[in-house]
Scaffold this active site. Structure first.
Site, short mmCIF file in Angstrom:
data_model
loop_
_atom_site.label_atom_id
_atom_site.label_comp_id
_atom_site.label_asym_id
_atom_site.label_seq_id
_atom_site.Cartn_x
_atom_site.Cartn_y
_atom_site.Cartn_z
N LYS A 149 0.47 -1.60 -0.12
CA LYS A 149 0.25 0.18 -0.24
C LYS A 149 0.84 1.32 0.00
CE LYS A 149 -4.38 -2.32 0.35
NZ LYS A 149 -5.22 -0.98 -0.64
N GLU A 202 -1.36 -1.18 -9.49
CA GLU A 202 -3.45 -1.49 -9.25
C GLU A 202 -4.14 0.20 -8.89
OE1 GLU A 202 -7.07 -2.96 -6.42
OE2 GLU A 202 -4.68 -4.03 -5.88
#
Length: 334
Positions: A149, A202
């Site tokens: 992340k 992503e």
């Protein structure tokens, strides 16, 4: 078989450590659990977490939507109930909770291919040093697919990625920006990670900026995965047929549940589209439903992002599947 009653409750499962992304910080998995009763004496469960930053829903709005719709569902058969649910304008997560419960009975999944599937494990956004230590610990525990992340600090994102790639040669790195970057920042990231072996990037830019997503896809050496840009089957068709991304992330909470996920998965199978099957931070019943679909469609689901139960403070107490480190096996529910 007809619905006789629908009950809701708010559930909370503590996490081992805070879950931090560019969009949110969470210390508990909080979700609405739905219990649907039928006229043969049986019942089934569905669940939906609140991810306001993504679906726009809160726990209160999810529960309110379900309670308002419930009287219309009483007395209906399963298929009629599903059709009514998906004809509503309520949020996708509220639909998903009801859909999961109904599909658990309606489809009566009997997955034949139960070879283990491997999920990634999330490395939450933090200082580079802490993220490296968390990644090393995960790798030592047998978790070699890491979902990293990253946030809006692009220099931190690049440095962290470079350091992880250098120190974790045995890991597969999935980069998730959660819409945190501008086009120029994403381009800068791609240029500075070109020599690294990353599995995917992503949703680098905001979901509505499909033009930037498409430009990045054409430039990037690493596949671009669309997440927040694809909720429905119509979204998937637009993104994939328009060449905006290389692959898609399917989530029950985005598409509206199991029945809608199957529509997307069938389309992906027909068109040879590579998928990730993902999740928000979800409860055991919704994760279990996702696991079953990932097993059924393993020919198109290349990446599994269903690690929520591995992040629970007490996984064995809460999860409806048997967990063996990074693998899931189906287990009959009682």
């Amino acid at each position: 078989m007809h619905i006789t009653d629908i009950q809701t409750s708010i559930q909370n499962i503590p996490l081992k450590t805070p879950f931090i992304t560019a969009l949110r910080r969470v210390e508990n998995v909080s979700f609405i659990r739905v219990k649907i009763f039928y006229d043969n004496g049986s019942y089934s469960y569905g669940e939906a977490p609140a991810t306001k930053a993504i679906t726009g829903e809160t726990l209160q709005s999810i529960e309110s939507s379900i309670k308002e719709l419930s009287p219309k569902l009483i007395g209906l058969g399963l298929q009629d109930a599903l059709e009514l649910i998906h004809a509503q304008t309520i949020g996708s997560s509220a639909k998903a909770a009801l859909d999961i419960a109904l599909c658990d009975v309606l489809y009566n999944f009997n997955v034949q291919d139960t070879e283990p599937i491997q999920t990634d494990i999330t490395i939450s956004l933090n200082t580079t040093e802490i993220m490296l230590e968390d990644a090393k610990e995960a790798l030592c525990d047998g978790m070699d697919i890491l979902k990293i992340k990253l946030g809006s600090d692009i220099e931190h994102a690049i440095y962290t990625t470079q350091l992880l790639a250098k120190n974790l040669s045995g890991a597969k790195l999935l980069i998730d920006a959660n819409q945190a970057w501008s086009f120029n920042e994403a381009l800068y990231y791609i240029e500075n990670t070109r020599e690294l072996r990353l599995q995917l990037i992503e949703q680098p830019v905001v979901a509505k900026d499909l033009d930037s997503l498409k430009k990045l896809r054409k430039i990037s050496h690493t596949p671009i995965l669309a997440d927040e840009a694809v909720f429905t089957l119509e979204d998937v068709k637009l993104v994939m047929e328009g060449g905006y991304a290389d692959m898609i992330n399917i989530k029950l909470m985005k598409c509206g549940g199991v029945s809608k996920a199957i529509e997307i998965l069938e389309y992906a199978r027909e068109n040879k589209i590579i998928c990730m099957f993902g999740s928000m931070l979800e409860g055991p019943y919704s994760i279990n439903a996702a696991v079953q679909l990932a097993l059924m469609y393993r020919d198109v689901v290349r990446y599994i992002d269903l690690d929520s139960p591995l992040l629970y403070k007490n996984a064995n107490k809460h999860f409806a599947c048997t967990i063996n480190k990074s693998t899931y096996r189906l287990k009959s529910r009682t």
